[in-house]
Design an enzyme around this catalytic site. Structure first.
Site, short mmCIF file in Angstrom:
data_model
loop_
_atom_site.label_atom_id
_atom_site.label_comp_id
_atom_site.label_asym_id
_atom_site.label_seq_id
_atom_site.Cartn_x
_atom_site.Cartn_y
_atom_site.Cartn_z
N ASN A 1 1.60 -2.46 5.50
CA ASN A 1 0.80 -1.24 5.69
C ASN A 1 -0.57 -1.32 5.03
O ASN A 1 -1.54 -0.76 5.55
CB ASN A 1 1.58 -0.04 5.16
CG ASN A 1 0.68 1.15 4.91
OD1 ASN A 1 0.30 1.88 5.84
ND2 ASN A 1 0.27 1.35 3.65
N SER B 1 1.48 3.18 -2.40
CA SER B 1 1.14 4.05 -3.52
C SER B 1 0.46 5.34 -3.09
O SER B 1 0.38 6.29 -3.88
CB SER B 1 0.23 3.30 -4.49
OG SER B 1 -0.90 2.80 -3.81
N ARG B 2 -0.08 5.39 -1.87
CA ARG B 2 -0.72 6.64 -1.40
C ARG B 2 -0.86 6.57 0.12
O ARG B 2 -0.56 5.55 0.74
CB ARG B 2 -2.09 6.86 -2.07
CG ARG B 2 -3.13 5.79 -1.78
CD ARG B 2 -4.37 5.97 -2.66
NE ARG B 2 -5.19 4.76 -2.66
CZ ARG B 2 -6.32 4.62 -1.98
NH1 ARG B 2 -6.79 5.61 -1.27
NH2 ARG B 2 -6.98 3.48 -2.01
N GLY C 1 0.83 -1.21 0.00
CA GLY C 1 0.00 0.00 0.00
C GLY C 1 0.86 1.25 0.00
O GLY C 1 0.46 2.29 0.55
N VAL D 1 -3.02 -7.93 -1.57
CA VAL D 1 -2.36 -8.65 -0.48
C VAL D 1 -3.23 -9.79 0.07
O VAL D 1 -2.71 -10.72 0.68
CB VAL D 1 -1.95 -7.74 0.72
CG1 VAL D 1 -0.80 -6.83 0.34
CG2 VAL D 1 -3.12 -6.97 1.28
N LYS E 1 -7.26 -5.43 13.55
CA LYS E 1 -6.05 -4.75 14.02
C LYS E 1 -5.55 -5.37 15.34
O LYS E 1 -4.33 -5.42 15.58
CB LYS E 1 -6.30 -3.25 14.18
CG LYS E 1 -6.56 -2.54 12.85
CD LYS E 1 -5.37 -2.66 11.89
CE LYS E 1 -5.54 -1.87 10.61
NZ LYS E 1 -4.37 -1.98 9.72
N SER F 1 -3.21 -0.06 14.32
CA SER F 1 -4.05 1.11 14.56
C SER F 1 -4.32 1.18 16.05
O SER F 1 -4.28 0.15 16.74
CB SER F 1 -5.38 0.96 13.82
OG SER F 1 -6.32 1.92 14.27
N TYR G 1 -13.06 -4.01 11.87
CA TYR G 1 -11.76 -3.32 11.75
C TYR G 1 -10.95 -3.50 13.04
O TYR G 1 -9.77 -3.85 13.01
CB TYR G 1 -12.00 -1.84 11.45
CG TYR G 1 -10.75 -1.03 11.19
CD1 TYR G 1 -10.10 -1.09 9.96
CD2 TYR G 1 -10.21 -0.19 12.17
CE1 TYR G 1 -8.95 -0.34 9.71
CE2 TYR G 1 -9.07 0.56 11.93
CZ TYR G 1 -8.44 0.48 10.70
OH TYR G 1 -7.30 1.22 10.46
P1 NAP Z 1 -5.57 4.63 2.19
O1 NAP Z 1 -5.28 6.07 2.06
O2 NAP Z 1 -6.94 4.13 1.90
O3 NAP Z 1 -4.49 3.81 1.31
C1 NAP Z 1 -4.55 2.41 1.31
C2 NAP Z 1 -3.37 1.85 0.56
O4 NAP Z 1 -3.42 0.42 0.67
C3 NAP Z 1 -3.38 2.16 -0.92
O5 NAP Z 1 -2.05 2.20 -1.38
C4 NAP Z 1 -4.10 0.95 -1.50
O6 NAP Z 1 -3.79 0.69 -2.85
C5 NAP Z 1 -3.56 -0.15 -0.63
N1 NAP Z 1 -4.45 -1.30 -0.53
C6 NAP Z 1 -5.70 -1.35 -0.01
N2 NAP Z 1 -6.19 -2.60 -0.08
C7 NAP Z 1 -5.23 -3.35 -0.66
C8 NAP Z 1 -5.15 -4.70 -1.02
N3 NAP Z 1 -6.15 -5.56 -0.81
N4 NAP Z 1 -4.02 -5.15 -1.62
C9 NAP Z 1 -3.00 -4.30 -1.85
N5 NAP Z 1 -3.01 -3.01 -1.53
C10 NAP Z 1 -4.13 -2.53 -0.96
O7 NAP Z 1 -5.29 4.13 3.69
P2 NAP Z 1 -4.32 4.75 4.81
O8 NAP Z 1 -5.12 5.67 5.65
O9 NAP Z 1 -3.06 5.20 4.21
O10 NAP Z 1 -4.06 3.44 5.71
C11 NAP Z 1 -2.88 2.67 5.60
C12 NAP Z 1 -2.83 1.71 6.80
O11 NAP Z 1 -2.85 2.47 8.00
C13 NAP Z 1 -4.03 0.76 6.87
O12 NAP Z 1 -3.58 -0.50 7.33
C14 NAP Z 1 -4.92 1.42 7.90
O13 NAP Z 1 -5.76 0.48 8.56
C15 NAP Z 1 -3.89 2.00 8.84
N6 NAP Z 1 -4.37 3.12 9.67
C16 NAP Z 1 -4.90 4.24 9.11
C17 NAP Z 1 -5.33 5.27 9.92
C18 NAP Z 1 -5.90 6.57 9.39
O14 NAP Z 1 -6.41 7.36 10.20
N7 NAP Z 1 -5.84 6.84 8.12
C19 NAP Z 1 -5.24 5.12 11.32
C20 NAP Z 1 -4.70 3.97 11.84
C21 NAP Z 1 -4.27 2.97 11.02
P3 NAP Z 1 -4.68 1.35 -4.07
O15 NAP Z 1 -4.31 2.78 -4.11
O16 NAP Z 1 -4.27 0.59 -5.26
O17 NAP Z 1 -6.12 1.12 -3.68
#
Ligand code: NAP
Length: 262
Positions: free
Chosen positions: A93, A17-18, A15, A67, A170, A153, A166
């Site tokens: 991630n 990529s963003r 993940g 994944v 986690k 998380s 969720y």
């Molecule tokens: P996001 O902005 O939605 O980005 C998700 C990333 O994961 C993207 O690169 C996406 O690829 C990739 N992805 C999603 N599903 C996938 C799959 N099945 N196989 C391969 N790649 C996949 O999410 P984020 O906020 O950066 O979150 C990243 C991590 O941090 C997650 O594990 C999330 O649970 C955790 N987290 C986030 C927060 C928050 O507040 N944002 C807080 C705590 C924990 P594509 O672009 O190709 O879809």
């Protein structure tokens, strides 16, 4: 056939990529690592992210895959093997939130299964595959130091009754971290967990107003949203191997959200 001698350390950020994954990849690039990243979108959709990482000096392999599909793990690792011949750091991630936040009295088994597959089962078995490769690298070169970082998380311990799936996924990642840390310590492979709080990414874009209000009311001790860079710095500190005699740690990147206060 012997693997090529690639001199820079190589990190795989799922993940990457963003969002948080890109923030992590940017900091690892600045720390001098080459990168493999994935997501599900085609390479043409993530060119800006790849370019941003290359500008930071990293050689970047983008390999789109899901994944959750264990059959696709081999292709990802084969691509890293043929491009770099080594893998020093795995950052699990990639993850998803439920499509809809639903009360646990009503939430569906389909949502539960989706979150377990992507957030827990996928990274657990990717770690298994990478751990076996890291052990081979350690046997070939005693100086090898592998690091695995799981991005979980605050939801590993903080209850949200409208996204139990969720939270459970986690909490599972937290236990997986302890398991892999114990299993791999003798091989010189450290396994840590980074627990972000509320981070500004696409994942939280739909709940901006809700968290703006909660943060203004004191949800976090440090009164602001977290950024992907905040998480990137923490992961990089662990991944660069500066810590020794340390594994199985949990690093909170939550602005103090989980400090019990009264
Ligand atoms: P996001 O902005 O939605 O980005 C998700 C990333 O994961 C993207 O690169 C996406 O690829 C990739 N992805 C999603 N599903 C996938 C799959 N099945 N196989 C391969 N790649 C996949 O999410 P984020 O906020 O950066 O979150 C990243 C991590 O941090 C997650 O594990 C999330 O649970 C955790 N987290 C986030 C927060 C928050 O507040 N944002 C807080 C705590 C924990 P594509 O672009 O190709 O879809």
């Amino acid at each position: 056939m012997s693997e090529s001698k690639h001199l820079k350390r190589v990190a795989l950020v799922t993940g990457g990529s963003r969002g948080i994954g890109l923030g992590i990849a940017e900091h690892l690039a600045e720390a001098g690592m080459d990168l493999a990243i994935n997501g599900r979108r085609p390479e043409s959709d993530v060119q800006d992210s790849i370019d941003a990482l290359r500008r930071r000096g990293a050689d970047v392999l983008y390999h789109p895959m899901d994944v959750a599909e264990l059959d696709e793990h081999t292709g990802l690792l084969d691509a890293i093997r043929s491009r770099f011949g080594r893998l020093d750091v795995l950052v699990n991630n990639a993850g998803v939130a439920p499509h809809e936040r639903a009360d646990i009295l009503e939430a569906s088994p389909e949502s539960f299964d989706r979150l377990m597959r992507i957030n827990l089962r996928g990274p657990y078995f990717l770690t298994q595959a990478v751990a076996n490769w890291m052990r081979e690298q350690k046997q070939a070169d005693d100086a090898f130091r592998g690091v695995v970082v799981n991005v979980s998380s605050v939801s590993a311990t903080v209850v949200s009754v409208n996204r139990g799936d969720y939270c459970i996924s986690k909490a599972g990642v937290a236990m997986a971290t302890q398991l892999w840390a114990a299993r791999l310590a003798a091989d010189g492979i450290a396994v840590h967990e980074v627990r972000p709080g509320v981070i500004k990414t696409d994942m939280t874009a739909g709940v901006t107003a809700k968290y703006d209000k909660l943060i203004a009311e004191g949800l976090t001790a440090e009164p602001r949203w977290g950024t992907p860079g905040d998480v990137g710095r923490a992961v990089t500190a662990l991944a660069t191997g500066e810590l020794s005699y340390a594994t199985g740690n949990v690093v909170m990147v939550d602005g103090g959200l989980t400090i019990q206060r009264m």
